[in-house]
Scaffold this active site. Sequence first.
Site, PDB file in Angstrom:
ATOM      1  N   ASP A 354      34.993 -16.019  27.407  1.00 58.99           N
ATOM      2  CA  ASP A 354      34.935 -17.644  27.679  1.00 58.99           C
ATOM      3  C   ASP A 354      35.314 -18.489  27.753  1.00 58.99           C
ATOM      4  O   ASP A 354      35.901 -17.510  29.244  1.00 58.99           O
ATOM      5  CB  ASP A 354      35.753 -16.447  26.030  1.00 58.99           C
ATOM      6  CG  ASP A 354      35.421 -18.486  25.080  1.00 58.99           C
ATOM      7  OD1 ASP A 354      35.634 -19.287  25.080  1.00 58.99           O
ATOM      8  OD2 ASP A 354      34.359 -18.150  23.880  1.00 58.99           O
ATOM      9  N   GLU A 413      26.986 -25.110  20.241  1.00 58.49           N
ATOM     10  CA  GLU A 413      25.420 -25.547  20.341  1.00 58.49           C
ATOM     11  C   GLU A 413      25.771 -26.832  21.474  1.00 58.49           C
ATOM     12  O   GLU A 413      25.449 -28.384  20.647  1.00 58.49           O
ATOM     13  CB  GLU A 413      24.852 -25.609  19.355  1.00 58.49           C
ATOM     14  CG  GLU A 413      23.686 -25.690  18.528  1.00 58.49           C
ATOM     15  CD  GLU A 413      22.047 -25.149  19.293  1.00 58.49           C
ATOM     16  OE1 GLU A 413      23.539 -23.367  19.879  1.00 58.49           O
ATOM     17  OE2 GLU A 413      21.524 -24.793  18.397  1.00 58.49           O
ATOM     18  N   LYS A 418      25.406 -25.225  27.718  1.00 62.68           N
ATOM     19  CA  LYS A 418      24.339 -24.385  27.704  1.00 62.68           C
ATOM     20  C   LYS A 418      24.002 -24.436  29.399  1.00 62.68           C
ATOM     21  O   LYS A 418      23.313 -23.303  29.813  1.00 62.68           O
ATOM     22  CB  LYS A 418      23.383 -24.568  26.339  1.00 62.68           C
ATOM     23  CG  LYS A 418      23.850 -24.088  25.086  1.00 62.68           C
ATOM     24  CD  LYS A 418      22.905 -23.934  24.487  1.00 62.68           C
ATOM     25  CE  LYS A 418      23.376 -23.632  23.034  1.00 62.68           C
ATOM     26  NZ  LYS A 418      23.920 -22.357  22.696  1.00 62.68           N
ATOM     27  N   HIS A 466      17.086 -14.723  19.556  1.00 63.39           N
ATOM     28  CA  HIS A 466      17.906 -15.415  18.579  1.00 63.39           C
ATOM     29  C   HIS A 466      18.741 -13.911  16.835  1.00 63.39           C
ATOM     30  O   HIS A 466      18.396 -13.645  16.487  1.00 63.39           O
ATOM     31  CB  HIS A 466      16.931 -16.315  17.711  1.00 63.39           C
ATOM     32  CG  HIS A 466      18.058 -17.182  16.777  1.00 63.39           C
ATOM     33  ND1 HIS A 466      17.343 -17.683  15.504  1.00 63.39           N
ATOM     34  CD2 HIS A 466      19.318 -18.049  16.436  1.00 63.39           C
ATOM     35  CE1 HIS A 466      17.831 -18.385  14.462  1.00 63.39           C
ATOM     36  NE2 HIS A 466      19.525 -18.388  15.665  1.00 63.39           N
TER      37      HIS A 466
HETATM   38  P1  NAD Z   1      31.114 -20.624  18.566  1.00 65.26           P
HETATM   39  O1  NAD Z   1      32.290 -22.184  17.740  1.00 65.26           O
HETATM   40  O2  NAD Z   1      32.547 -19.262  17.640  1.00 65.26           O
HETATM   41  O3  NAD Z   1      31.596 -20.739  19.764  1.00 65.26           O
HETATM   42  C1  NAD Z   1      31.543 -20.840  20.481  1.00 65.26           C
HETATM   43  C2  NAD Z   1      32.173 -20.322  21.946  1.00 65.26           C
HETATM   44  O4  NAD Z   1      32.035 -20.853  22.999  1.00 65.26           O
HETATM   45  C3  NAD Z   1      33.832 -20.292  21.604  1.00 65.26           C
HETATM   46  O5  NAD Z   1      34.708 -19.408  21.517  1.00 65.26           O
HETATM   47  C4  NAD Z   1      33.990 -21.564  22.820  1.00 65.26           C
HETATM   48  O6  NAD Z   1      35.062 -21.061  23.621  1.00 65.26           O
HETATM   49  C5  NAD Z   1      33.049 -20.819  24.097  1.00 65.26           C
HETATM   50  N1  NAD Z   1      32.821 -21.745  25.162  1.00 65.26           N
HETATM   51  C6  NAD Z   1      32.969 -22.741  25.027  1.00 65.26           C
HETATM   52  N2  NAD Z   1      32.302 -23.323  26.341  1.00 65.26           N
HETATM   53  C7  NAD Z   1      31.842 -22.243  27.013  1.00 65.26           C
HETATM   54  C8  NAD Z   1      32.214 -22.025  28.629  1.00 65.26           C
HETATM   55  N3  NAD Z   1      32.004 -22.501  29.295  1.00 65.26           N
HETATM   56  N4  NAD Z   1      32.000 -20.746  28.904  1.00 65.26           N
HETATM   57  C9  NAD Z   1      31.925 -19.853  27.858  1.00 65.26           C
HETATM   58  N5  NAD Z   1      32.515 -19.753  26.970  1.00 65.26           N
HETATM   59  C10 NAD Z   1      32.547 -21.012  26.589  1.00 65.26           C
HETATM   60  O7  NAD Z   1      29.459 -21.028  17.830  1.00 65.26           O
HETATM   61  P2  NAD Z   1      28.890 -20.066  17.222  1.00 65.26           P
HETATM   62  O8  NAD Z   1      28.959 -20.310  15.648  1.00 65.26           O
HETATM   63  O9  NAD Z   1      29.510 -18.193  17.899  1.00 65.26           O
HETATM   64  O10 NAD Z   1      27.589 -20.061  17.565  1.00 65.26           O
HETATM   65  C11 NAD Z   1      27.347 -20.559  18.795  1.00 65.26           C
HETATM   66  C12 NAD Z   1      26.213 -20.113  18.988  1.00 65.26           C
HETATM   67  O11 NAD Z   1      25.029 -19.612  18.877  1.00 65.26           O
HETATM   68  C13 NAD Z   1      25.727 -21.477  19.125  1.00 65.26           C
HETATM   69  O12 NAD Z   1      24.477 -21.821  20.434  1.00 65.26           O
HETATM   70  C14 NAD Z   1      24.860 -21.232  18.088  1.00 65.26           C
HETATM   71  O13 NAD Z   1      24.272 -22.652  17.181  1.00 65.26           O
HETATM   72  C15 NAD Z   1      24.412 -19.824  17.696  1.00 65.26           C
HETATM   73  N6  NAD Z   1      24.276 -19.381  16.025  1.00 65.26           N
HETATM   74  C16 NAD Z   1      24.981 -19.380  15.801  1.00 65.26           C
HETATM   75  C17 NAD Z   1      24.803 -18.736  14.312  1.00 65.26           C
HETATM   76  C18 NAD Z   1      25.679 -18.979  13.263  1.00 65.26           C
HETATM   77  O14 NAD Z   1      25.566 -18.695  11.956  1.00 65.26           O
HETATM   78  N7  NAD Z   1      27.281 -19.975  13.404  1.00 65.26           N
HETATM   79  C19 NAD Z   1      23.466 -18.195  14.364  1.00 65.26           C
HETATM   80  C20 NAD Z   1      22.571 -17.795  15.221  1.00 65.26           C
HETATM   81  C21 NAD Z   1      22.992 -18.528  16.037  1.00 65.26           C
END
Ligand code: NAD
Length: 740
Positions: A354, A413, A418, A466
């Site tokens: 992270d 997202e 990304k 996914h």
């Molecule tokens: P989240 O906000 O809980 O987690 C995202 C994490 O990324 C955070 O801990 C953040 O600190 C970290 N981050 C940000 N910048 C970073 C960097 N430069 N290097 C490393 N880490 C970094 O979000 P989430 O719900 O876990 O979603 C993450 C991804 O999964 C997104 O692309 C989302 O669309 C996808 N997704 C989410 C779900 C859902 O139900 N939440 C389901 C499928 C896919």
Amino acid sequence: MECFKTELDADGILLCTFDVPGKTMNTFTKQALADLLAIAERAKTDAEVKGMVITSGKTTGFCAGADLEEMLGGAWEAKSDPSDPEGALKAGFAAAFEMNRVYRQLETCGKPVAVALNGLALGGGLELALACHYRVLNDGPKTQVGLPEIKIGLFPGGGGSQRLTRLIGAQAALMAMSEGKSFKPKDALSAGIVHEVVPVGQEVEAAKTWIRTKGDPVALWDKKDYKIPGGGPYHPAGAQIFIMANALLRKQSYGNYPAVVNLMRAVYEGLQLPFDSAIKVESRYFVNTLQTPQAKAMIRTFFFSMQQLGKGSGRPAGVEKTDPKQVAVLGAGMMGAGIAYVSAQAGIRVILIDRDDAAASKGKSHCESLVKKAVSRGKMTQEKAQALLDLIVPTSDYTQIAGSDLVVEAVFENTELKEKVTKDAEAQLYTGDKAETAIFGTNTSTIPISLLAKASVDASKFIGIHFFSPVDKMMLVEIIRGKETSDETLAKAIDYVLKIRKTPIVVNDARFFYANRCFIPFTAEGLHLWAEGYAPALIDNVGRATGMPRGPLEMMDDVALDLLVKITSETAKAMGDAYVPIPGEKEVAQMVADGRLGRKNGKGFYDYPEAGGNKSLWPGLSDKFAPTITDSTPELAEDIRKRLLYIQAVTAARCFEEGVISDPREADVGSILGWGFAPWSGGIVSLIDAIGTAKFVEELDELTAKYGDRFAPPQLLRDMAAKGETFYGRFGKTDAAKAA
Ligand code: NAD
């Protein structure tokens, strides 16, 4: 004798060891039943045999049930049943009839029969045990017994519905069978399903001891004056149970499950008859169930398709199998932490990255809490828990990625972010000894894979992986091929998903991919209904009655309203003028602006009490749309039901037309494991096939005329309707399925 080995000991106890050749787990094949019949006959006629102990030679357990592949694959077709009034030679009937006949022969062979269950005994395996006079179960960590047939649209047809009822009473038995519940050793003992629980390895001796010391050769229900616990249906208390059970089952299954209804009938009628007639009644209802479209579709999806996809049937041929040892997960948030957990659970080392060490450690803490829960529930040993946690390395140092077999990116997202982390991670991934073989997966839920792949140094190694939330519970993983993704990368992604014991489906790159694309319209249709004045409680009640796990508004609360608002606004942005706003979307956006984010903050369409307990509708909803339709009629409910299910199904059909998905098995399994699509249907395209394409098109045309173009059938459906084709007929990959 092929499937049983027999050995007579000095005390005249015949030890029969069930061991189907060439299989890791025993199932009841035609041959196994023939062998068992021969054993029962020997017991009857051989004076040297004083009693019998049946056990299994497999380390995996006792028996997983009837061999469905054989049962439905024609092996039984030649058998006729003289008591079948229509003279039907149905394979299922023959198998169920034979199973019942053989088990009954064993039960009435005149010698005491004990079963030594050395692990799992499900379905026909437990049914055999119930036909034995004494049941010993070991207390192994994976040991469980149960009659789960209902989960594939059937009910116990090998005497189970009659014996379990007579053993533990109608109420307990109906509860267990209608839920397909499985019992751990101590629960099986307290429920009265087994007589004794012993340490692993002592089952056979305990069973022999019973034969030597007590050895009663008469089943409880064959004894004079036997009284069914709680009474039968002719007993006033018994009748009450059936009235209650009927109401309960109706409420739970909404008439979608013929298996549940037939189970009730078989038990109710069977309890009023002598045992030998009762099992004939059971067989008849069993065959009736087997012939329903629901059972056929559920067996296909829950049994065959899930098994085939679980073995990687969508994996490109000719690519050598890979075994990932280390994965780097980017982003230790909700998804990243879950992905780290399931990877480590499969023995894969995880570099959990992270922005800073604290955020990475927070992700690991989430894994710690999951592990704690698993240990406290007895699902994981302390050693396994520690080993799992030791595999997860939280860090913010990207250089640790080097040496990984793959990256799974799960940061916010956001396209720019990304792209940046992809570049940073690849700079480490494609160095050192894994430089040639490693791949890069993204867990994005909305951004096109081919767009993100542009940031990659090698788009052929870039793919969508996914996951669904919560990652530790949801079994589906959608694998998304970008335009340039190679077969080799696809195969590696599938190998990873199989290693973490999830079920992969392979889809092509398109907005929302497959699962969310079909699921989102369900919630949107809920908004349409709300804006039309339907009372929210009515919408959600009928929503649940379709077989979906929750109604559309409840589901929106679960997913999170802010996320849905974000998805809607991005869709609108991407589609430009082509976007058709959903009535109600503005109101939801306002709810979010007012701090109503859904279940996650206890405020959404419903209010969720902090102390737990039942949710209640948020009173403010009626200020947004005053409910004008509050009472349901059968016609109204049917209209809502159709709208909620068909909007999903027509979207799935569009996915086939656009090539987003191409295998009906993946579409069905994906719908059930991905978003809980009505399980009774066997999945989203099984639903269309059962309705019939022509009828489905006709009904869609009616819905389009009433409610708008979102219901318009795609050309593919019209073509299929004209030719009388089904999805499984047109797109079915039966050869691939057989080979898998
Ligand atoms: P989240 O906000 O809980 O987690 C995202 C994490 O990324 C955070 O801990 C953040 O600190 C970290 N981050 C940000 N910048 C970073 C960097 N430069 N290097 C490393 N880490 C970094 O979000 P989430 O719900 O876990 O979603 C993450 C991804 O999964 C997104 O692309 C989302 O669309 C996808 N997704 C989410 C779900 C859902 O139900 N939440 C389901 C499928 C896919």
